[in-house]
Write an enzyme that holds these catalytic residues in place. Structure first.
Site, PDB file in Angstrom:
ATOM      1  N   LYS A 184       0.815  -1.217   0.000  1.00  0.00           N
ATOM      2  CA  LYS A 184       0.000   0.000   0.000  1.00  0.00           C
ATOM      3  C   LYS A 184       0.855   1.277   0.000  1.00  0.00           C
ATOM      4  O   LYS A 184       2.074   1.214   0.165  1.00  0.00           O
ATOM      5  CB  LYS A 184      -0.968  -0.036   1.190  1.00  0.00           C
TER       6      LYS A 184
HETATM    7  C1  LIG Z   1      -5.456  -4.295   0.883  1.00  0.00           C
HETATM    8  C2  LIG Z   1      -6.925  -4.127   0.935  1.00  0.00           C
HETATM    9  C3  LIG Z   1      -7.672  -4.424   2.085  1.00  0.00           C
HETATM   10  C4  LIG Z   1      -7.090  -5.159   3.262  1.00  0.00           C
HETATM   11  O1  LIG Z   1      -6.102  -4.485   3.912  1.00  0.00           O
HETATM   12  P1  LIG Z   1      -5.330  -5.252   5.107  1.00  0.00           P
HETATM   13  O2  LIG Z   1      -4.554  -4.173   5.778  1.00  0.00           O
HETATM   14  O3  LIG Z   1      -4.452  -6.289   4.451  1.00  0.00           O
HETATM   15  O4  LIG Z   1      -6.352  -5.866   5.982  1.00  0.00           O
HETATM   16  C5  LIG Z   1      -9.004  -4.115   2.119  1.00  0.00           C
HETATM   17  N1  LIG Z   1      -9.617  -3.562   1.055  1.00  0.00           N
HETATM   18  C6  LIG Z   1      -8.952  -3.288  -0.086  1.00  0.00           C
HETATM   19  C7  LIG Z   1      -9.690  -2.646  -1.206  1.00  0.00           C
HETATM   20  C8  LIG Z   1      -7.586  -3.579  -0.184  1.00  0.00           C
HETATM   21  O5  LIG Z   1      -6.942  -3.348  -1.335  1.00  0.00           O
END
Ligand SMILES: *Cc1c(COP(=O)(O)O)cnc(C)c1O
Length: 395
Positions: A184
Site C-alpha cells: 500500500k
Molecule cells: C489491501 C486491501 C484491504 C485489506 O487491507 P489489510 O490491511 O491487508 O487488511 C481491504 N480492502 C482493499 C480494497 C484492499 O486493497
C-alpha cells in the site's frame, strides 16, 4: 529487453525506517505503547480526522467498525463487487449479509444508483471502496445515508492521501479504514488505521484489545495500575510500536512519495494514450487521486486477451496484477447468494479487460521506459504467446 524482473509493487523502505525500527527494538517496549499513540495523532492530523485508532490491519478496522455499530444477523451491508475480499468477508464475520452492487463505468467505484436500488429496510451500512485511490462519489451516498439512517464505512485501503471535494478521505464518513499492508501507499509490513468520531473510536479501541477497559501500556507503565475490566468479548487487533515506528517515518515521506506517483502517472498517460489501445484511469475534477494503482483496461478490439497480455508482460520481466476478481465471481459469494455475472455488467466486463501496471515511488525513469516498451511491443504484435507452453517469441 529488461534483464531483471520488475516487481509489481515492492515496499519503499529506506535506512530511516530501519533505524526507527531498530531503536524500538532496543527500547524495551515493543508492543502497543507511546509510539502507537504518536502515530495515531500524526496520522489523524494528516487526514484531518478527529480521532484515529491504529490496528494490525485494515480488515480489522472494517470489522471493528461493524461491531461498534452493532451490525449483525438480519442486517444488510451494501458492498461494491469490485473490491478485495476483506470488504465483504467482515460483513460475514458479524453474521450480516453483504449485498453486492455494481460500479460506475469511469472510476469503477461503487455506483450510487446501484446503491439506491439495493437499499431495503434491513440495510444498515454502505461499504465505500475508493478503488485504486480515486475517491468514490460520496455526496449522494452521504445523502442516502442520512435519509435511511445508514452508516458510511469507507474502505480507504487505496486512498491515502486522497481528497473528495476539498475534504481529506479519513475525515468524511462515519468510519474510514486505511491499510498499511506491504504493497500500500504507506506500509508498516502489516497494519491499519481506523478514523472516526472520538466516542465511536473509544468503543472501537476497547474492542481492539480483548474488550479491556485499559490498555496494556497504561497498565504496565509507572502511572498505570494492574486493574482492568473486560466490558465486551473483544479482539486482538492492536498495532505494535515496531510497526508504528515504521509508519511514522513513512508518514513523513508520504508527500514526496505521492509526488513521485503523480509524475509516473503523467508519464504513463502521455506514453500510453497515443497507442489508443487502452482505457486509462480517470481523475474526476472534484477529487485528488491517491494513485495507489494504475489499472488500464484493454480495449475490446485488441487482438490480445487480458490473460495473454499479462503473460506477455511477464516474459518481458514486468510484473503486473489484476484488481480485482469481482466478489460475485468467487465461489463463496457466487454460490451462497446465487449471483450471476449479468447482475453486475460493468464490473464483469471490466474484469475481463483490467491490468494494473507497476506504480510505486521506487520506480525509476528507466523502469518506466521498460514497462512502456513492453506494452508497445505487445500492442504492435511483436510479442507472440504460445498459450499452452507459455513460451513467448519476441520480434
Ligand atoms: C489491501 C486491501 C484491504 C485489506 O487491507 P489489510 O490491511 O491487508 O487488511 C481491504 N480492502 C482493499 C480494497 C484492499 O486493497
Amino acid at each position: 529487453m529488461r534483464s531483471t524482473f520488475l516487481p509489481f509493487s515492492p515496499p519503499a523502505i529506506g535506512e530511516d525506517e530501519i533505524a526507527a525500527v531498530t531503536s524500538v527494538l532496543r527500547s524495551g517496549w515493543i508492543t502497543t505503547g507511546p509510539g502507537v499513540r504518536q502515530f495515531e495523532e500524526e496520522f489523524a492530523t494528516v487526514v484531518g480526522a478527529s480521532s484515529a485508532l491504529a490496528l494490525n490491519s485494515c480488515t480489522a478496522g472494517l470489522h471493528i467498525a461493524l461491531v461498534t455499530l452493532g451490525i449483525g444477523p438480519g442486517d444488510e451491508v451494501i458492498v461494491p463487487t469490485l473490491t478485495f475480499a476483506a470488504t465483504a468477508n467482515v460483513v460475514e464475520h458479524v453474521g450480516a449479509t453483504p449485498v453486492l452492487v455494481d460500479v460506475e463505468p469511469d472510476t469503477l467505484n461503487i455506483s450510487p444508483a446501484a446503491v439506491a436500488a439495493a437499499i431495503t429496510p434491513r440495510t444498515r451500512a454502505i461499504m465505500v471502496v475508493h478503488y485504486g485511490g480515486h475517491p468514490a462519489d460520496l455526496a449522494p451516498l452521504l445523502d442516502m445515508g442520512a435519509q435511511h439512517n445508514l452508516a458510511i464505512i469507507e474502505d480507504a485501503a487505496h486512498a491515502l492521501p486522497a481528497r473528495y471535494r476539498g475534504r481529506m478521505v479519513g475525515s468524511i464518513g462515519d468510519f474510514t479504514a486505511f491499510s498499511f499492508y506491504a504493497t500500500k501507499n504507506l506500509t508498516t509490513g502489516e497494519g491499519g488505521m481506523l478514523t472516526g468520531r472520538p466516542a465511536a473510536l473509544e468503543q472501537a479501541r476497547i474492542l481492539s484489545l480483548h474488550g479491556m477497559s485499559r490498555d496494556a501500556w497504561r497498565r504496565y507503565s509507572k502511572e498505570g495500575s494492574w486493574y482492568y475490566e473486560v466490558v465486551a468479548p473483544g479482539f486482538k487487533y492492536n498495532m505494535t510500536d515496531i510497526q508504528a515506528a515504521m509508519g511514522r517515518v513513512q508518514l513523513d515521506k508520504l508527500t514526496r512519495m505521492q509526488a513521485r506517483r503523480r509524475r509516473i502517472v503523467a508519464q504513463y498517460r502521455s506514453a500510453l494514450a497515443p497507442l489508443d489501445a487502452f482505457d486509462l484511469p480517470v481523475e474526476r475534477p472534484d477529487v485528488e487521486h491517491a494513485w495507489h494503482l494504475f489499472p488500464i483496461r484493454l480495449k475490446q478490439e485488441l487482438p490480445v486477451s487480458r490473460n495473454s497480455f499479462i503473460e506477455a508482460m511477464q516474459v518481458q520481466n514486468i510484473g503486473t496484477s489484476v484488481h480485482f476478481i469481482p466478489l460475485h465471481l468467487h465461489p463463496f459469494y457466487r454460490d451462497k447468494y446465487n449471483y450471476r455475472p449479468e447482475q453486475f455488467p460493468v464490473a464483469t466486463q471490466a474484469y475481463r479487460q483490467l491490468v494494473s501496471l507497476p506504480l510505486h515511488p521506487g520506480l525509476t525513469d528507466a523502469d518506466l521506459a521498460d514497462v512502456v516498451q513492453a506494452v508497445q511491443r505487445i500492442v504492435s504484435g511483436r510479442v507472440t504467446i504460445f498459450e499452452q507452453g507459455k513460451r513467448a517469441a519476441i520480434a
